[in-house]
Design a protein around this motif. Structure first.
Motif, PDB file in Angstrom:
ATOM      1  N   LEU A 148     -22.348  36.457  13.407  1.00 49.47           N
ATOM      2  CA  LEU A 148     -21.816  37.505  12.341  1.00 49.47           C
ATOM      3  C   LEU A 148     -20.700  37.026  12.130  1.00 49.47           C
ATOM      4  O   LEU A 148     -19.996  37.414  10.928  1.00 49.47           O
ATOM      5  CB  LEU A 148     -22.320  38.808  13.206  1.00 49.47           C
ATOM      6  CG  LEU A 148     -21.725  40.142  12.289  1.00 49.47           C
ATOM      7  CD1 LEU A 148     -22.703  40.027  10.991  1.00 49.47           C
ATOM      8  CD2 LEU A 148     -21.966  41.362  13.100  1.00 49.47           C
ATOM      9  N   ARG A 201     -17.349  34.206   4.332  1.00 52.28           N
ATOM     10  CA  ARG A 201     -17.251  35.060   3.101  1.00 52.28           C
ATOM     11  C   ARG A 201     -15.794  35.533   2.751  1.00 52.28           C
ATOM     12  O   ARG A 201     -15.767  35.835   1.597  1.00 52.28           O
ATOM     13  CB  ARG A 201     -18.194  36.260   3.295  1.00 52.28           C
ATOM     14  CG  ARG A 201     -18.486  36.924   2.245  1.00 52.28           C
ATOM     15  CD  ARG A 201     -19.535  38.139   2.212  1.00 52.28           C
ATOM     16  NE  ARG A 201     -20.976  37.588   2.134  1.00 52.28           N
ATOM     17  CZ  ARG A 201     -21.644  37.682   3.249  1.00 52.28           C
ATOM     18  NH1 ARG A 201     -21.452  38.328   4.393  1.00 52.28           N
ATOM     19  NH2 ARG A 201     -22.846  36.956   2.904  1.00 52.28           N
ATOM     20  N   ASP A 202     -15.023  35.978   3.839  1.00 52.73           N
ATOM     21  CA  ASP A 202     -13.542  36.296   3.562  1.00 52.73           C
ATOM     22  C   ASP A 202     -12.928  35.460   2.592  1.00 52.73           C
ATOM     23  O   ASP A 202     -12.019  35.987   2.004  1.00 52.73           O
ATOM     24  CB  ASP A 202     -12.892  36.558   4.684  1.00 52.73           C
ATOM     25  CG  ASP A 202     -13.388  37.786   5.479  1.00 52.73           C
ATOM     26  OD1 ASP A 202     -14.125  38.731   4.951  1.00 52.73           O
ATOM     27  OD2 ASP A 202     -13.101  38.125   6.786  1.00 52.73           O
ATOM     28  N   GLU A 227     -24.483  43.353   4.821  1.00 52.55           N
ATOM     29  CA  GLU A 227     -23.239  42.880   4.294  1.00 52.55           C
ATOM     30  C   GLU A 227     -23.433  41.844   3.422  1.00 52.55           C
ATOM     31  O   GLU A 227     -22.603  41.240   2.746  1.00 52.55           O
ATOM     32  CB  GLU A 227     -22.500  42.247   5.330  1.00 52.55           C
ATOM     33  CG  GLU A 227     -22.118  43.396   6.498  1.00 52.55           C
ATOM     34  CD  GLU A 227     -21.074  42.509   7.621  1.00 52.55           C
ATOM     35  OE1 GLU A 227     -20.613  41.470   7.626  1.00 52.55           O
ATOM     36  OE2 GLU A 227     -20.712  43.356   8.636  1.00 52.55           O
ATOM     37  N   GLN A 281     -18.754  36.294   8.436  1.00 52.62           N
ATOM     38  CA  GLN A 281     -17.913  37.289   7.693  1.00 52.62           C
ATOM     39  C   GLN A 281     -16.808  36.186   7.446  1.00 52.62           C
ATOM     40  O   GLN A 281     -16.044  36.593   6.623  1.00 52.62           O
ATOM     41  CB  GLN A 281     -17.351  38.281   8.631  1.00 52.62           C
ATOM     42  CG  GLN A 281     -18.562  39.217   9.043  1.00 52.62           C
ATOM     43  CD  GLN A 281     -18.429  40.172   9.945  1.00 52.62           C
ATOM     44  OE1 GLN A 281     -17.671  39.747  11.159  1.00 52.62           O
ATOM     45  NE2 GLN A 281     -19.139  41.464  10.120  1.00 52.62           N
ATOM     46  N   ARG A 282     -16.283  35.257   8.458  1.00 52.48           N
ATOM     47  CA  ARG A 282     -15.151  34.444   8.184  1.00 52.48           C
ATOM     48  C   ARG A 282     -15.181  33.520   6.827  1.00 52.48           C
ATOM     49  O   ARG A 282     -14.384  33.506   6.174  1.00 52.48           O
ATOM     50  CB  ARG A 282     -14.798  33.684   9.559  1.00 52.48           C
ATOM     51  CG  ARG A 282     -13.741  32.564   9.208  1.00 52.48           C
ATOM     52  CD  ARG A 282     -12.393  33.022   8.949  1.00 52.48           C
ATOM     53  NE  ARG A 282     -12.024  33.840  10.298  1.00 52.48           N
ATOM     54  CZ  ARG A 282     -11.623  33.431  11.238  1.00 52.48           C
ATOM     55  NH1 ARG A 282     -11.256  32.068  11.353  1.00 52.48           N
ATOM     56  NH2 ARG A 282     -11.236  34.025  12.419  1.00 52.48           N
ATOM     57  N   GLN A 298     -27.240  43.872  10.125  1.00 54.30           N
ATOM     58  CA  GLN A 298     -25.992  43.950   9.733  1.00 54.30           C
ATOM     59  C   GLN A 298     -25.700  42.864   8.757  1.00 54.30           C
ATOM     60  O   GLN A 298     -25.034  43.042   7.705  1.00 54.30           O
ATOM     61  CB  GLN A 298     -24.947  43.672  11.032  1.00 54.30           C
ATOM     62  CG  GLN A 298     -23.425  44.030  10.516  1.00 54.30           C
ATOM     63  CD  GLN A 298     -22.581  44.422  11.712  1.00 54.30           C
ATOM     64  OE1 GLN A 298     -23.273  44.825  12.712  1.00 54.30           O
ATOM     65  NE2 GLN A 298     -21.373  44.341  11.414  1.00 54.30           N
TER      66      GLN A 298
END
Length: 577
Positions: free
Chosen positions: A473, A480-481, A517, A477-478, A513
């Protein structure tokens, strides 16, 4: 993939045979997409359309004001030769005519013709029939109809060779270079981009024919390796080969070697002919639009009407008959024969095999494009305690991974961006992952050296259990950031076990999740590689499915390298593979 139907009869009109009596060949032209054409049309294409080809007019009484202009667009490799032939041809012509040869890269001409941005051209001599296929496919991608063309027999040809600096030719004496050697990695090769080089595309065909038909990873691995360093042109590749620490060859043509040596360079070349055979580029004479069917009368009644189509047919035959002129420039004749007396190449022609069909060429270009897409990737490596367990052959699991990772790193081009995490449990406080290297271009030697150092030092990081779910996860997220829409953004995760962090989120929470997202405009596929009997392939598959990625299993040490090639070769088509 689009419409792959051949030209219909109404679009491919008959052209009369030349003096040799041979009919023109008909081609089946498939459809494929061309991204660069939009930029090309806006630049070079506009210049051609606005400037035209005029400028020369025949001299002499009664001819100056009535000279007909016939324009032949030719690949730069053969344009000077055609210009020389045209000068003699016009002098001997009974018509008041100027045959003007315009030099332009075949890729540019194909794109301009496809976009209908070319005006005033009567004929085209590309360096390969593959450009006719590109013209058709580009037109389709633009929603246009490709122009009608009449494809005549080739006026010249040149085989694809592997060129090496003459001073280093003896480096290959014990093992003559071959396509098989390039595949095996025993010969280093530089390949100009096949999107713009007919010689390079022909080389890909030769490689595909000699690669294992049972194991597609072999060809994929070769294309990845060749894409690691793509020279801008044949000449820049020659410079790189001359300065390379290891003996290196360049994919090019016999004619290019002759032209290079004819300029008396500081580093002359020698053409090495693949011991397992090669391909040949043929230069077809292509009549454009209605030029071959129009008989245009001059304004002077006393002057014989000008037959443009016959003039083009006669000029094409004049080029085919100019064997001495062609040979002096390093060309074989249209059928691949003829003797050369130029530096660096064989006097008599090497044997060549037929060109690939259009479908095969399209598939190879597609594979090349996928394998060499610009990527932004976060590599996430399991360093839990089980990585110290034996993997066979006296190696631990971490040893096997290190070897495979080093091989994979060597296949990435400098335009790939990569970062590295390691994970287990409680690496940074309660956090299961540890950021060892940011996502930066491998074109930076310091960054590449840093990652190589991390791979070599992985054993020192090993401790703890497998904190898989939290790490997945966080990694998504990293990536995509810092999402870069011009690249393929992905996570490549390697693990030898299953999630056994007692305080982590569970699988269903992770999947929920990830779904919540997910951003279709910023997809981040997770490609997971499980090594050994303890890897939880079921959970990995569910994670991959949720992100549009893939899960692979490598049960034996030898499997890992092959699986890494699979993962790399499919990174560009996710999530739609």
């Amino acid at each position: 993939m689009g419409d792959t139907r051949p030209y219909s009869r109404d679009r491919r009109r008959h052209i009369a045979p030349g003096r040799n009596g041979r009919p023109p060949r008909r081609l089946a032209l498939p459809i494929t997409a061309s991204v660069a054409v939009l930029v090309l049309i806006g630049g070079v294409g506009a210049a051609w359309s606005q400037a035209g080809f005029g400028g020369m007019f025949a001299e002499g009484a009664g001819c100056r004001d009535n000279a007909e202009s016939v324009v032949v667009v030719a690949d730069p490799s053969i344009a000077p030769t055609l210009t020389a032939v045209a000068a003699e041809f016009d002098v001997a012509s009974e018509s008041c005519v100027v045959t003007e040869v315009r030099s332009q890269d075949s890729a540019d001409t194909a794109a301009m013709l496809a976009s209908n941005a070319a005006s005033g051209a009567d004929a085209w001599v590309p360096d390969s029939e593959m450009w006719l296929q590109r013209m058709e496919s580009t037109a389709a991608s633009l929603g246009r109809s490709a122009p009608s063309v009449q494809v005549g027999d080739p006026v010249a040809s040149t085989p694809v060779v592997l060129a090496a600096p003459a001073a280093r030719a003896l480096d290959f004496a014990s093992q003559p270079p071959s396509w098989t050697a390039v595949i095996a990695g025993t010969v280093s090769a530089l390949l100009p981009d096949p999107e713009g080089s007919a010689a390079s595309l022909s080389a890909l065909v030769a490689l595909s024919e000699r690669a294992s038909q049972e194991d597609p990873r072999q060809l994929a691995g070769t294309l990845i390796a060749l894409g690691r360093s793509i020279p801008e042109s044949a000449e820049s590749a020659f410079d790189s080969a001359a300065s390379a620490p290891a003996p290196t060859v360049v994919v090019t043509t016999e004619r290019q070697v002759a032209a290079h040596n004819g300029a008396e360079p500081a580093t002359p070349l020698v053409a090495l002919y693949p011991s397992d055979g090669t391909k040949s580029l043929h230069y077809p004479f292509v009549v454009l639009d209605a030029a071959g069917g129009v008989v245009k009368a001059t304004q002077e009644p006393s002057v014989e009407p000008f037959d443009r189509g016959q003039h083009l047919a006669d000029f094409a035959e004049a080029v085919r008959a100019a064997s001495d002129t062609l040979a002096a420039q390093g060309f074989r004749d249209g059928s691949g024969g003829g003797e050369l007396a130029v530096s660096g190449v064989l006097a008599w022609p090497a044997e060549t095999s037929p060109a690939a069909d259009s479908t095969q060429q399209v598939e190879l270009l597609r594979s090349w494009g996928v394998l060499n897409l610009r990527s932004r990737m976060l590599a996430v490596i399991d360093v839990s305690g089980s990585m110290l367990e034996p993997a066979g052959g006296g190696l631990r699991r971490i040893d096997v991974f290190q070897r495979a990772a080093v091989g994979a790193m060597q296949k990435f081009s400098g335009e790939v961006e990569m970062g590295v995490w390691v994970f287990s449990t409680n690496r940074v406080g309660n956090q299961d992952w540890e950021d060892l290297s940011p996502i930066e271009p491998l074109g930076n030697p310091e960054h590449t050296a840093h990652i190589a150092g991390i791979i070599q030092s992985l054993p020192q990081y090993i401790r703890g259990d497998t904190g898989l779910y939290d790490t997945v996860l966080a990694a998504v997220q990293r990536v995509r950031d810092g999402y870069d829409p011009s690249k393929v953004n992905s996570v490549l995760l390697f693990t030898d076990g299953k999630n056994d962090d007692k305080v982590t989120i569970d699988l269903q929470t992770l999947l929920a999740q990830l779904a919540a997202e997910a951003d279709p405009l910023k997809p981040v596929p997770v490609i997971l590689i499980g090594f050994g009997p303890d890897a939880d392939i079921d959970s990995m598959t569910q994670i991959a499915t949720a992100t549009g990625g893939a899960a692979y299993s490598a049960n034996q040490p030898d499997d890992l390298g092959r699986v890494l090639v699979d993962a790399l070769s499919q990174r560009g088509c996710r999530p739609n593979c």
